[in-house]
Design a protein around this motif. Structure first.
Motif, PDB file in Angstrom:
ATOM      1  N   LEU A 345     -26.864  11.001   5.837  1.00 19.92           N
ATOM      2  CA  LEU A 345     -25.677  10.291   5.985  1.00 19.92           C
ATOM      3  C   LEU A 345     -24.855  10.656   4.760  1.00 19.92           C
ATOM      4  CD1 LEU A 345     -23.817   8.318   7.167  1.00 19.92           C
ATOM      5  CD2 LEU A 345     -25.143   6.421   6.053  1.00 19.92           C
ATOM      6  N   THR A 346     -25.377  10.674   3.701  1.00 19.69           N
ATOM      7  CA  THR A 346     -24.488  11.039   2.601  1.00 19.69           C
ATOM      8  C   THR A 346     -23.883  12.367   2.581  1.00 19.69           C
ATOM      9  OG1 THR A 346     -25.910   9.548   1.010  1.00 19.69           O
ATOM     10  CG2 THR A 346     -24.635  11.222  -0.080  1.00 19.69           C
ATOM     11  N   ARG A 347     -24.857  13.238   2.882  1.00 14.16           N
ATOM     12  CA  ARG A 347     -24.483  14.787   3.097  1.00 14.16           C
ATOM     13  C   ARG A 347     -23.203  14.679   4.056  1.00 14.16           C
ATOM     14  NH1 ARG A 347     -28.684  17.142   5.294  1.00 14.16           N
ATOM     15  NH2 ARG A 347     -30.102  15.974   3.656  1.00 14.16           N
ATOM     16  N   HIS A 348     -23.579  13.933   5.277  1.00 12.98           N
ATOM     17  CA  HIS A 348     -22.452  14.304   6.443  1.00 12.98           C
ATOM     18  C   HIS A 348     -21.111  13.795   5.879  1.00 12.98           C
ATOM     19  CE1 HIS A 348     -20.834  13.867  10.574  1.00 12.98           C
ATOM     20  NE2 HIS A 348     -20.106  12.850   9.889  1.00 12.98           N
ATOM     21  N   LEU A 349     -21.237  12.595   5.120  1.00 12.95           N
ATOM     22  CA  LEU A 349     -20.012  11.959   4.691  1.00 12.95           C
ATOM     23  C   LEU A 349     -19.290  12.853   3.720  1.00 12.95           C
ATOM     24  CD1 LEU A 349     -20.998   8.229   4.298  1.00 12.95           C
ATOM     25  CD2 LEU A 349     -19.425   9.128   5.968  1.00 12.95           C
ATOM     26  N   ARG A 350     -19.887  13.570   2.762  1.00 12.49           N
ATOM     27  CA  ARG A 350     -19.303  14.406   1.830  1.00 12.49           C
ATOM     28  C   ARG A 350     -18.808  15.625   2.335  1.00 12.49           C
ATOM     29  NH1 ARG A 350     -23.635  13.375  -2.575  1.00 12.49           N
ATOM     30  NH2 ARG A 350     -22.706  11.655  -3.470  1.00 12.49           N
ATOM     31  N   GLU A 351     -19.269  16.231   3.372  1.00 11.72           N
ATOM     32  CA  GLU A 351     -19.077  17.351   4.174  1.00 11.72           C
ATOM     33  C   GLU A 351     -17.971  17.067   4.826  1.00 11.72           C
ATOM     34  OE1 GLU A 351     -22.362  19.049   6.001  1.00 11.72           O
ATOM     35  OE2 GLU A 351     -23.337  19.741   4.298  1.00 11.72           O
ATOM     36  N   HIS A 352     -17.505  15.937   5.519  1.00 11.75           N
ATOM     37  CA  HIS A 352     -16.625  15.664   6.162  1.00 11.75           C
ATOM     38  C   HIS A 352     -15.359  14.945   5.534  1.00 11.75           C
ATOM     39  CE1 HIS A 352     -19.701  16.567   9.238  1.00 11.75           C
ATOM     40  NE2 HIS A 352     -18.553  16.660  10.177  1.00 11.75           N
ATOM     41  N   ALA A 353     -15.338  15.100   4.210  1.00 10.41           N
ATOM     42  CA  ALA A 353     -14.071  14.594   3.440  1.00 10.41           C
ATOM     43  C   ALA A 353     -12.799  15.114   3.996  1.00 10.41           C
ATOM     44  CB  ALA A 353     -14.346  14.814   1.845  1.00 10.41           C
ATOM     45  N   PRO A 354     -11.846  14.282   4.418  1.00 13.15           N
ATOM     46  CA  PRO A 354     -10.628  14.897   4.959  1.00 13.15           C
ATOM     47  C   PRO A 354      -9.760  15.113   4.004  1.00 13.15           C
ATOM     48  CG  PRO A 354     -11.223  12.387   5.813  1.00 13.15           C
ATOM     49  CD  PRO A 354     -11.921  12.795   4.485  1.00 13.15           C
ATOM     50  N   TRP A 355      -9.035  16.365   4.207  1.00 12.86           N
ATOM     51  CA  TRP A 355      -8.112  16.758   3.244  1.00 12.86           C
ATOM     52  C   TRP A 355      -8.259  16.711   1.947  1.00 12.86           C
ATOM     53  CZ3 TRP A 355      -5.659  12.303   6.044  1.00 12.86           C
ATOM     54  CH2 TRP A 355      -5.427  12.385   7.521  1.00 12.86           C
ATOM     55  N   GLY A 356      -9.502  17.382   1.687  1.00 14.70           N
ATOM     56  CA  GLY A 356     -10.090  17.435   0.194  1.00 14.70           C
ATOM     57  C   GLY A 356     -10.078  16.248  -0.595  1.00 14.70           C
ATOM     58  N   CYS A 357     -10.082  14.975   0.016  1.00 19.08           N
ATOM     59  CA  CYS A 357     -10.178  13.690  -0.589  1.00 19.08           C
ATOM     60  C   CYS A 357     -11.688  13.557  -1.306  1.00 19.08           C
ATOM     61  CB  CYS A 357      -9.832  12.353   0.308  1.00 19.08           C
ATOM     62  SG  CYS A 357      -8.300  12.432   0.861  1.00 19.08           S
ATOM     63  N   GLU A 358     -11.452  12.585  -2.223  1.00 19.02           N
ATOM     64  CA  GLU A 358     -13.122  12.616  -2.967  1.00 19.02           C
ATOM     65  C   GLU A 358     -13.645  11.458  -2.270  1.00 19.02           C
ATOM     66  OE1 GLU A 358     -12.190  11.488  -7.217  1.00 19.02           O
ATOM     67  OE2 GLU A 358     -14.003  10.362  -7.190  1.00 19.02           O
ATOM     68  N   VAL A 359     -14.846  11.558  -1.929  1.00 20.48           N
ATOM     69  CA  VAL A 359     -15.667  10.864  -1.119  1.00 20.48           C
ATOM     70  C   VAL A 359     -16.954  10.467  -1.907  1.00 20.48           C
ATOM     71  CG1 VAL A 359     -17.457  10.405   0.959  1.00 20.48           C
ATOM     72  CG2 VAL A 359     -15.062  11.555   1.165  1.00 20.48           C
ATOM     73  N   ASP A 360     -17.101   8.995  -2.235  1.00 22.61           N
ATOM     74  CA  ASP A 360     -18.374   8.542  -2.944  1.00 22.61           C
ATOM     75  C   ASP A 360     -19.085   7.598  -2.150  1.00 22.61           C
ATOM     76  OD1 ASP A 360     -18.533   9.174  -5.412  1.00 22.61           O
ATOM     77  OD2 ASP A 360     -17.271   8.045  -6.552  1.00 22.61           O
ATOM     78  N   VAL A 361     -20.435   7.874  -1.936  1.00 21.74           N
ATOM     79  CA  VAL A 361     -21.422   7.277  -1.110  1.00 21.74           C
ATOM     80  C   VAL A 361     -22.329   6.396  -2.123  1.00 21.74           C
ATOM     81  CG1 VAL A 361     -22.870   7.156   0.767  1.00 21.74           C
ATOM     82  CG2 VAL A 361     -21.117   8.942   0.446  1.00 21.74           C
ATOM     83  N   THR A 362     -22.506   5.165  -1.999  1.00 23.32           N
ATOM     84  CA  THR A 362     -23.656   4.455  -2.448  1.00 23.32           C
ATOM     85  C   THR A 362     -24.581   3.689  -1.550  1.00 23.32           C
ATOM     86  OG1 THR A 362     -21.885   3.822  -4.352  1.00 23.32           O
ATOM     87  CG2 THR A 362     -23.915   2.631  -4.486  1.00 23.32           C
ATOM     88  N   VAL A 363     -25.900   4.247  -1.838  1.00 25.85           N
ATOM     89  CA  VAL A 363     -26.920   3.218  -0.889  1.00 25.85           C
ATOM     90  C   VAL A 363     -27.170   1.891  -1.214  1.00 25.85           C
ATOM     91  CG1 VAL A 363     -28.936   3.492   0.106  1.00 25.85           C
ATOM     92  CG2 VAL A 363     -27.984   5.657  -0.517  1.00 25.85           C
ATOM     93  N   VAL A 364     -26.722   1.089  -0.710  1.00 28.26           N
ATOM     94  CA  VAL A 364     -26.814  -0.331  -1.187  1.00 28.26           C
ATOM     95  C   VAL A 364     -28.507  -0.846  -0.875  1.00 28.26           C
ATOM     96  CG1 VAL A 364     -26.093  -2.816  -0.619  1.00 28.26           C
ATOM     97  CG2 VAL A 364     -24.531  -0.767   0.047  1.00 28.26           C
ATOM     98  N   ASP A 365     -28.947  -0.686   0.319  1.00 30.47           N
ATOM     99  CA  ASP A 365     -30.103  -1.147   0.651  1.00 30.47           C
ATOM    100  C   ASP A 365     -30.775  -0.365   1.636  1.00 30.47           C
ATOM    101  OD1 ASP A 365     -28.996  -2.229   2.499  1.00 30.47           O
ATOM    102  OD2 ASP A 365     -29.417  -4.396   1.740  1.00 30.47           O
ATOM    103  N   ASP A 366     -32.035  -0.257   1.817  1.00 29.54           N
ATOM    104  CA  ASP A 366     -32.844   0.312   3.106  1.00 29.54           C
ATOM    105  C   ASP A 366     -34.032  -0.427   3.143  1.00 29.54           C
ATOM    106  OD1 ASP A 366     -34.914   1.382   1.445  1.00 29.54           O
ATOM    107  OD2 ASP A 366     -33.932   3.125   1.144  1.00 29.54           O
ATOM    108  N   GLY A 367     -34.647  -0.128   4.533  1.00 28.51           N
ATOM    109  CA  GLY A 367     -35.744  -0.852   4.839  1.00 28.51           C
ATOM    110  C   GLY A 367     -36.324  -0.019   5.775  1.00 28.51           C
TER     111      GLY A 367
END
Ligand SMILES: [Zn+2]
Length: 467
Positions: A345-367
């Motif tokens: 998911l993190t990779r997908h979000l970074r690769e799809h950053a629109p218009w060169g904007c900075e994309v930061d992803v923080t994993v909050v929790d998982d199970g």
């Protein structure tokens, strides 16, 4: 009104022992029901803002019920709410089964939404209404009923574990399993906190999805800008966020993040009408995704935007907003590794950053999810017990789209134990909502199924039996 006779469990007729246990359980039900009602009258809401003395009271009441069946009982606490552990030693050479339930309940919500008093069990038709009467005090009482059916001398060792904070996330369960794991060692585990397929059709829950939650932040600007002066040439964080979120699904509504696992779910009868009725889906709104409806709920990933930080509509200025932030809840395949899914998911979000904007992803929790190895002698015994308790109707294997943290915790702590996820709920139970209820006929079947299961677990040994 009590359940009519033809609504009661019957046996296949070939098994005298099953008939004997069925008769015993039927005789026990009035007492089981009154104990269930007494337990339900304790408003043991485990959410912090409610009086936690009630949770102590329900732990004490649960401990008393188990003590009365001859168990050696302790109330334990490892930084959270009190859990009850009761133990009945195994006849020599016999295995031990761990029976799980929880004695805490969800908050009642708005009293005005209830048709009967929230904590006063009230029968309407063949259902008993009150908060916690099904989830999960009926689970507690199913264990007690199974012990009673065996008059305190089941052919296997029994450890009962009744948690006090399931409804607030089982936070101290890992510590309890750490501190008391040795007392909880077992060969099979029955976790009675899920549901049956429908009235008259029992189920074993064999898969649960896992989950990953992330916060994604899209930064377009250092500061806000006049939307008239710069709009049309300078991007803004909120619009960029919307475009990024739109990449998470394809045109059919399937999750578009590559690299996530998915599979087909069991082939059970579940129509779009069933879904529309259960979910209250408005007439014009179409279900999303492809593949069977059950696989979309149980074995394929899902992605939901569960929150966005943005200027409120009423206070919105004509401004290019510098930053947009959203929280995403992703449900993942029962056997998916949450860390791998979070990376995808993190990779997908970074690769799809629109218009060169900075994309930061923080994993909050998982199970982690859960996929039972639903084969072998314990499952065979359970399926036969359910079939007999439901008058010859075979149990179906079902999935649950949500996560149940304690299931993964037990699976991790006791990797060699067969895990059975059973339950007392049915599609009309409305656990967690107003007007929660228990179907009394199904409840008797649940109690009988568990009594039969104790009788039939492989390696069980009736008292007085010799090698
Ligand atoms: Zn529950």
């Amino acid at each position: 009104m009590s359940p009519s006779d033809d609504d009661r469990p019957t046996t296949s007729g070939t098994d005298a022992r099953a008939a004997e246990l069925a008769a015993r359980v039927r005789d026990l039900m009035p007492g089981v029901r009154s104990d269930l009602e007494a337990l339900t009258r304790i408003p043991s809401v485990s959410l912090d803002s409610f009086d936690q003395r009630h949770v102590d009271d329900s732990a004490a009441a649960t401990a008393d019920l188990l003590r009365a069946e001859g168990l050696d009982v302790r109330v334990v606490r490892e930084g959270g709410r009190p859990a009850v552990i009761g133990h009945l030693p195994a006849p020599e050479g016999a295995p031990t089964v761990l029976l799980y339930a929880h004695h805490d309940v969800q908050p009642p919500g708005d009293d005005a939404d209830w048709d009967t008093p929230v904590f006063t069990p009230t029968q309407v038709g063949d259902r008993l209404y009150a908060r916690g009467v099904a989830d999960d005090k009926a689970g507690v009482m199913a264990h007690v009923a199974a012990l009673r059916a065996h008059a305190g001398r089941p052919p296997v060792g029994v450890t009962v574990f009744v948690e006090g904070e399931e409804e607030v996330g089982s936070d101290s369960l890992p510590q309890i399993l750490e501190a008391h794991g040795a007392e909880l060692e077992c060969d099979a585990i029955v976790l009675a906190d899920s549901h049956n397929w429908k009235i008259g059709v029992p189920a074993l829950t064999t898969t649960l999805r896992g989950m990953v939650r992330v916060v994604v932040e899209v930064r377009a600007l250092e500061h806000g800008l006049h939307s008239g002066l710069y709009g049309g040439v300078v991007p803004d964080g909120l619009t960029a966020l919307c475009r990024l979120l739109a990449t998470l699904h394809d045109e059919h509504g399937d999750v578009a993040v590559p690299g996530l696992r998915s599979s087909e779910a069991a082939d059970l009868d579940f129509s779009e009408e069933d879904l529309r009725a259960d979910a209250g889906l408005p007439a014009g709104v179409r279900p999303i995704g492809t593949g069977s409806l059950l696989s979309r709920m149980w074995t394929k990933p899902s992605m939901t935007v569960i929150g966005i930080d943005a200027p409120a509509v009423d206070a919105a200025a004509n401004l290019l907003t510098p930053v947009g932030r959203a929280k995403l809840s992703m449900r993942i395949h029962p056997e998916e590794d949450p860390a791998v899914a979070a990376d995808a998911l993190t990779r997908h979000l970074r690769e799809h950053a629109p218009w060169g904007c900075e994309v930061d992803v923080t994993v909050v929790d998982d199970g982690r999810g859960f996929a039972a190895d639903a084969q072998g002698p314990v499952y065979d015994a359970a399926r036969a017990a359910f079939r007999d308790a439901w008058g010859g109707v075979d149990p179906v294997d079902i999935g649950v789209g949500g996560s149940i943290p304690f299931v993964a915790a037990f699976a991790e702590r006791f990797p060699d134990a067969a895990i059975l996820v059973t339950g007392v709920e049915d599609p009309d139970t409305r656990a967690h909502a107003a007007n929660e209820s228990l179907h009394l006929g199904e409840f008797e079947r649940v109690c009988l199924a568990e009594a039969l299961l104790l009788d039939r677990l492989p390696g069980g040994r009736h008292h007085g039996e010799h090698e």
